[in-house]
Structures are given as structure tokens and as C-alpha cells.
Scaffold this motif. Structure first.
Motif, PDB file in Angstrom:
ATOM      1  N   UNK A   8      13.501 -25.598   1.233  1.00  0.00           N
ATOM      2  CA  UNK A   8      13.098 -24.253   0.824  1.00  0.00           C
ATOM      3  C   UNK A   8      12.177 -23.618   1.857  1.00  0.00           C
ATOM      4  N   UNK A   9      11.201 -24.388   2.357  1.00  0.00           N
ATOM      5  CA  UNK A   9      10.288 -23.867   3.374  1.00  0.00           C
ATOM      6  C   UNK A   9      11.040 -23.525   4.661  1.00  0.00           C
ATOM      7  N   UNK A  10      11.996 -24.350   5.035  1.00  0.00           N
ATOM      8  CA  UNK A  10      12.805 -24.061   6.215  1.00  0.00           C
ATOM      9  C   UNK A  10      13.589 -22.765   6.028  1.00  0.00           C
ATOM     10  N   UNK A  11      14.179 -22.576   4.871  1.00  0.00           N
ATOM     11  CA  UNK A  11      14.916 -21.346   4.587  1.00  0.00           C
ATOM     12  C   UNK A  11      14.023 -20.116   4.620  1.00  0.00           C
ATOM     13  N   UNK A  12      12.828 -20.214   4.037  1.00  0.00           N
ATOM     14  CA  UNK A  12      11.910 -19.078   4.059  1.00  0.00           C
ATOM     15  C   UNK A  12      11.435 -18.759   5.478  1.00  0.00           C
ATOM     16  N   UNK A  35      12.062 -15.211   7.386  1.00  0.00           N
ATOM     17  CA  UNK A  35      10.960 -14.477   7.997  1.00  0.00           C
ATOM     18  C   UNK A  35      11.241 -14.202   9.471  1.00  0.00           C
ATOM     19  N   UNK A  36      11.729 -15.218  10.191  1.00  0.00           N
ATOM     20  CA  UNK A  36      12.043 -15.044  11.609  1.00  0.00           C
ATOM     21  C   UNK A  36      13.120 -13.984  11.818  1.00  0.00           C
ATOM     22  N   UNK A  37      14.159 -14.021  10.972  1.00  0.00           N
ATOM     23  CA  UNK A  37      15.233 -13.036  11.093  1.00  0.00           C
ATOM     24  C   UNK A  37      14.714 -11.633  10.812  1.00  0.00           C
ATOM     25  N   UNK A  38      13.821 -11.482   9.839  1.00  0.00           N
ATOM     26  CA  UNK A  38      13.285 -10.147   9.543  1.00  0.00           C
ATOM     27  C   UNK A  38      12.405  -9.642  10.681  1.00  0.00           C
ATOM     28  N   UNK A  39      11.644 -10.516  11.321  1.00  0.00           N
ATOM     29  CA  UNK A  39      10.824 -10.102  12.463  1.00  0.00           C
ATOM     30  C   UNK A  39      11.720  -9.676  13.620  1.00  0.00           C
ATOM     31  N   UNK A  58      11.926  -5.875  15.263  1.00  0.00           N
ATOM     32  CA  UNK A  58      11.698  -5.646  16.691  1.00  0.00           C
ATOM     33  C   UNK A  58      12.889  -4.926  17.296  1.00  0.00           C
ATOM     34  N   UNK A  59      14.102  -5.346  16.968  1.00  0.00           N
ATOM     35  CA  UNK A  59      15.295  -4.687  17.501  1.00  0.00           C
ATOM     36  C   UNK A  59      15.395  -3.239  17.042  1.00  0.00           C
TER      37      UNK A  59
END
Length: 131
Positions: free
Chosen positions: A105-109, A113-117, A121-122
Motif C-alpha cells: 500500500x505504501x509503495x502504491x501511494x 504521489x510521484x506520478x502526480x508530481x 511539473x509537465x
């Protein structure tokens, strides 16, 4: 003027922790490590081969460690016997399904988060380029 050897003061804690022995080897070199003991001379009392080295304590720690290089086959065997006698591993850790699920679950979150950042940025760069 000649002074005497002075007085040596050693303060030992009330709780006694016995050393755990480990044989370390790399190629032709071998060493024996006694770690996590509370009395300064505890390793020397259990194994005679530690009498030539001094126990050291890392600043801020309460336990001593001591290392000696092994030069003969007899010393290596003595260190291996001491390593077998000190049961430091204890019980093996059993896998826990709940801990595994929390890790996934922590890995998925983190990925979300990384994808949203990256997306933000893009989109910000695209907005700057279009103006």
C-alpha cells in the motif's frame, strides 16, 4: 621528577551483557569480532585470543566491541566454537501478511504521489511554453 603509573578507574554498569562472537573472513585474512558486551574484559575472559587487543566503545554507546586478527588455524577454530556457542540469531522472523499489505500500500501511494508530481511539473512547463 618521576611519577607513578597512576590510578585506573573502570565503571561498569549493573546490567551485564555477554559478548556475541563473529568470525569475519575475506580471502586469506580472518578476524574474530566480539560485540555488544558490557564489561571491559568480558571477551578476554571467554576467549584467550582477545588478550592482545583492547576493547573499544563507540562514543554515545554503552556496549564494547573488540576485534582480533586470527593468525593460526587453532585461533580460527576457537573463534568458530565461540560463534557457535553464542546464540545471537534467536527465533527466525515469520512473514506477516498485514505488514506485507501495508508495504505494498505504501509503495502504491508513493508511486501515485510521484506520478502526480511529474504530471504537475509537465503541465506547468507546457503552460510556460505556450505563453
Amino acid at each position: 621528577m618521576i611519577f607513578g603509573s597512576g590510578t585506573s578507574l573502570t565503571i561498569e554498569p549493573k546490567s551485564v551483557s555477554e559478548p556475541a562472537f563473529y568470525k569475519l573472513s575475506d580471502g586469506g585474512a580472518a578476524a574474530c569480532l566480539a560485540s555488544d558486551f558490557s564489561r571491559v574484559n568480558a571477551a578476554e575472559q571467554q576467549l584467550e585470543l582477545f588478550s592482545g587487543s583492547a576493547a573499544v566503545r563507540v562514543e554515545g554507546e554503552s556496549l564494547f566491541n573488540q576485534l582480533v586478527l586470527l593468525t593460526s588455524e587453532e585461533e580460527e577454530e576457537a573463534c568458530e566454537r565461540a560463534e557457535d556457542d553464542s546464540d545471537v540469531c534467536g527465533e527466525p522472523v515469520e512473514p506477516d501478511g498485514e505488514v506485507n499489505m501495508m508495504s505494498v500500500t505504501m509503495l502504491g501511494l508513493r508511486l501515485l504521489f510521484f506520478k502526480s508530481v511529474v504530471f504537475n511539473v509537465l503541465m506547468t512547463l507546457r503552460l510556460w511554453i505556450s505563453q
